[in-house]
Design an enzyme around this catalytic site. Structure first.
Site, short mmCIF file in Angstrom:
data_model
loop_
_atom_site.label_atom_id
_atom_site.label_comp_id
_atom_site.label_asym_id
_atom_site.label_seq_id
_atom_site.Cartn_x
_atom_site.Cartn_y
_atom_site.Cartn_z
N LYS A 153 0.84 -1.18 0.00
CA LYS A 153 0.00 0.00 0.00
C LYS A 153 0.89 1.25 0.00
O LYS A 153 2.04 1.13 0.41
CB LYS A 153 -0.96 -0.01 1.19
CG LYS A 153 -0.26 0.27 2.56
CD LYS A 153 -1.23 0.72 3.58
CE LYS A 153 -1.28 2.22 3.73
NZ LYS A 153 -0.25 2.82 4.56
N HIS A 183 -1.15 -4.86 5.71
CA HIS A 183 -0.52 -5.67 6.77
C HIS A 183 -1.47 -5.91 7.95
O HIS A 183 -1.27 -6.82 8.73
CB HIS A 183 0.84 -5.10 7.20
CG HIS A 183 0.75 -3.92 8.12
ND1 HIS A 183 0.63 -2.62 7.68
CD2 HIS A 183 0.77 -3.83 9.47
CE1 HIS A 183 0.59 -1.81 8.72
NE2 HIS A 183 0.67 -2.51 9.82
N LYS A 187 -2.52 -9.52 10.86
CA LYS A 187 -2.52 -9.56 12.32
C LYS A 187 -3.41 -10.72 12.78
O LYS A 187 -4.50 -10.92 12.25
CB LYS A 187 -3.01 -8.22 12.90
CG LYS A 187 -2.01 -7.08 12.63
CD LYS A 187 -2.47 -5.80 13.28
CE LYS A 187 -1.69 -4.59 12.79
NZ LYS A 187 -0.43 -4.34 13.45
N GLU A 221 -2.42 6.15 17.34
CA GLU A 221 -0.96 6.04 17.42
C GLU A 221 -0.44 7.18 18.28
O GLU A 221 -0.91 8.32 18.16
CB GLU A 221 -0.34 6.14 16.03
CG GLU A 221 -0.74 5.00 15.12
CD GLU A 221 -0.01 5.08 13.80
OE1 GLU A 221 1.11 4.58 13.72
OE2 GLU A 221 -0.55 5.69 12.85
N ASP A 240 -3.74 7.13 4.23
CA ASP A 240 -2.73 6.29 4.87
C ASP A 240 -3.37 5.17 5.69
O ASP A 240 -2.83 4.06 5.77
CB ASP A 240 -1.87 7.19 5.78
CG ASP A 240 -0.65 6.47 6.34
OD1 ASP A 240 0.02 5.78 5.55
OD2 ASP A 240 -0.37 6.60 7.55
N HIS A 245 -6.53 0.15 6.07
CA HIS A 245 -6.57 -0.64 7.31
C HIS A 245 -7.94 -0.61 8.00
O HIS A 245 -8.50 -1.64 8.34
CB HIS A 245 -5.51 -0.14 8.30
CG HIS A 245 -4.12 -0.11 7.76
ND1 HIS A 245 -3.66 -1.04 6.87
CD2 HIS A 245 -3.07 0.73 7.99
CE1 HIS A 245 -2.39 -0.78 6.58
NE2 HIS A 245 -2.02 0.30 7.23
N LYS A 341 -2.67 10.36 14.54
CA LYS A 341 -1.29 10.36 15.04
C LYS A 341 -1.23 11.29 16.25
O LYS A 341 -2.04 12.21 16.37
CB LYS A 341 -0.34 10.87 13.96
CG LYS A 341 -0.38 10.00 12.70
CD LYS A 341 0.97 9.43 12.39
CE LYS A 341 0.95 8.60 11.13
NZ LYS A 341 1.41 7.22 11.33
N LYS A 346 -0.81 4.14 21.89
CA LYS A 346 -1.07 3.26 20.75
C LYS A 346 -2.18 2.29 21.15
O LYS A 346 -2.07 1.60 22.16
CB LYS A 346 0.22 2.50 20.40
CG LYS A 346 0.07 1.63 19.17
CD LYS A 346 1.38 1.48 18.43
CE LYS A 346 1.25 0.57 17.23
NZ LYS A 346 0.88 1.25 16.01
C1 BG6 Z 1 1.12 2.05 7.95
C2 BG6 Z 1 1.00 3.54 7.87
O1 BG6 Z 1 0.43 1.44 6.91
O2 BG6 Z 1 0.59 1.61 9.19
C3 BG6 Z 1 1.69 4.21 9.06
O3 BG6 Z 1 1.58 4.00 6.66
C4 BG6 Z 1 1.20 3.65 10.36
O4 BG6 Z 1 1.50 5.62 9.03
C5 BG6 Z 1 1.25 2.12 10.34
O5 BG6 Z 1 2.00 4.16 11.40
C6 BG6 Z 1 0.58 1.53 11.56
O6 BG6 Z 1 0.78 0.15 11.59
P1 BG6 Z 1 0.74 -0.65 12.93
O7 BG6 Z 1 0.81 -2.08 12.54
O8 BG6 Z 1 1.91 -0.20 13.75
O9 BG6 Z 1 -0.55 -0.26 13.60
#
Ligand code: BG6
Length: 486
Positions: A153, A183, A187, A221, A240, A245, A341, A346
């Site tokens: 992505k 990704h 998970k 985050e 993003d 996601h 962000k 987190k």
């Molecule tokens: C990425 C984004 O796809 O996912 C990032 O580009 C983000 O900005 C990240 O921080 C978050 O992934 P995870 O797995 O840490 O929640």
């Protein structure tokens, strides 16, 4: 999800000198090898613009892997020396791609491999079209084995660009050969949601508008954009995180029961859920951007002060939105999504909030003490489920307090596989369940088009808070509030 064995192959990484390759891909491949999933018949060919020799590439990989985990030194060296190769793409011209494809062919002949190839494009979006065309025209798919292409992505930045990318891919690859990575789908909890929902009838019978008041998906985050300001400027939180996601998480929660536990059946149900979302009004969406803050002596820069970000940027670092799904199961149940962000911590969590009891029995007895039943599905920081309910406190006076049943994956099973490990192993066994289809990515862009015209107002929030007040007001319209656990 597949348990088929991995055939001998060459895993070609385009963008082999980049951050993703060093931090995620090579460590995941090496772990698969340590677990015996990959053997000496699984080669890795790195390709990138720098003109380095093989010795230098292998030494770089060795160092990168030692930096991300403790490995048996002898084994790691053996892997680097026997399974890793490098070919420079020099200028990235058509001739350079032909040279790469010849190099792969020669390696396959020398190692008696059947010609199975994975092409992993760990590249910035601007390099994708040229690379796909370069590889395709050089005949990378014309081998005796199978060829699969993996794309990171962001897949496009709007509907037309995603469609153009799909059209280009389909010129050289059939859709069954294309693996679009998100990704989050790797998970463990996301996959386990399928088991949780469809293997446990007690939950499936509650999973509908009769019992559910609302669903909330939070991907918070604590970090800012760090060194990625320049990329983030062209992207923002919506492109993003939300288009990919959060939308994936949402459709896994909302989908109907698939007819089979197979890639097509599961992906079709997710697509149907996506298609059932009613057009989103801009009034149901809040965009925010973090401003500076100081914790003790530690100043936290605002987004506009981050490197690579213009001082008048209107890019969103926060999104909250309300969605409605127009189908038999979910009609009238709001789905609230938010991501940002520089929030306090987190946290990736899905909260399914159940309807209140229809009577006021205890409400009058102990005002304010009743909280709704909730199912919290946590993906980060620690994966697990919590089912929250009220119990009577022992003794007198009669009082209630909230408690929860918890299930923690790592406590039950030990360390979980890393998302990339799961996803790469699925690519290698040819299982597309956890990858995004062409239809899904185009439909998601189409759904969100009206919000991506750059006309949304930006509401500022102080770094370290839960986002702008407008995001709370979005829920208050229906008497709801953001839930952060029990
Ligand atoms: C990425 C984004 O796809 O996912 C990032 O580009 C983000 O900005 C990240 O921080 C978050 O992934 P995870 O797995 O840490 O929640």
């Amino acid at each position: 999800m597949s348990d088929q064995s991995v055939a001998p192959h060459v895993f070609i990484i385009l963008g082999a000198t980049g951050d993703l390759t060093r931090r995620k891909l090579l460590p995941a491949l090496y772990r698969l090898r340590s677990q015996g999933v990959l053997s000496d018949d699984a080669l890795v060919v790195g390709a990138a613009l720098p003109d380095m020799d093989l010795k230098e590439f292998r030494a770089g990989v060795y160092e990168a892997l030692q930096a991300v985990g403790s490995h048996d030194d002898k084994e790691l060296r053996r892997w680097c020396d026997t399974c890793l190769y490098y070919q420079s793409l020099k200028q990235g011209s058509p001739k350079d791609y032909e040279t790469l494809v010849e190099y792969i062919g020669a390696l396959e002949r020398q190692r008696h491999l059947p010609g199975n190839r994975v092409l992993y494009l760990a590249l910035p979006p601007t390099s994708l079209p040229g690379t796909i065309e370069g590889l395709g025209e050089a005949g990378v798919t014309r081998s005796h084995g199978w060829a699969r292409i993996v794309i990171e992505k962001p897949f496009g930045h709007d509907f037309p660009s995603a469609r153009a990318l799909n059209t280009l891919l389909h010129r050289y690859f059939d859709e069954s050969q294309v693996y679009r990575i998100d990704h989050y789908l790797g998970k463990e909890t996301v996959q386990n949601m399928l088991a949780f929902r469809f293997a446990n009838p007690i939950f499936e019978s509650l999973w509908n508008r009769d019992k559910v008041e609302s669903v909330q998906i939070t991907v918070a985050e604590d970090l800012g954009v760090e060194h990625r300001g320049a990329y983030y400027q062209g992207s923002g939180a919506f492109r993003d995180m939300v288009q990919n996601h959060l939308t994936q998480l949402m459709t896994v929660v909302a989908m109907e029961v698939p007819v089979a536990f197979e890639a097509d059946a599961i992906r079709n149900e997710k697509l149907k859920a996506l298609h059932s979302i009613t057009p989103i009004s801009t009034e149901d969406v809040v965009f925010g951007q973090y401003t500076s803050w100081q914790i003790k002596d530690h100043p936290i820069p605002g987004y506009r002060e981050e490197p690579g970000v213009p001082a008048d940027s209107t890019t969103e670092t926060y999104v909250a939105m309300k969605m409605e799904i127009h189908n038999w199961r979910w009609q009238g149940v709001p789905f609230y999504l938010r991501t940002g962000k520089r929030l306090p911590r987190k946290l990736t969590q899905i909260a399914v909030i159940f309807r209140d009891a229809p009577t006021h029995l205890f409400r009058s007895l102990v005002p304010g003490s009743i909280r709704p039943n909730m199912l919290l599905i946590t993906l980060q920081p620690s994966e697990g489920f919590s089912l929250c309910f009220s119990v009577k406190n022992p003794g007198r006076p009669f009082q209630l307090s909230p408690h929860a049943l918890h299930f923690a994956y790592e406590k039950a099973f030990g360390p979980l596989p890393e998302a990339y490990e799961t996803l790469l192993s699925d690519v290698l066994t040819g299982d597309q369940t956890l990858f995004v289809s062409a239809d899904f990515t185009e439909s998601a862009w189409r759904l969100y088009s009206p919000l991506l015209k750059g006309t949304m107002p930006i509401h500022f929030y102080t770094a370290g808070t839960w986002g702008p007040d407008e995001a709370d007001r979005l829920l208050l319209q229906k008497g709801h509030q953001w839930q952060l656990g029990w």
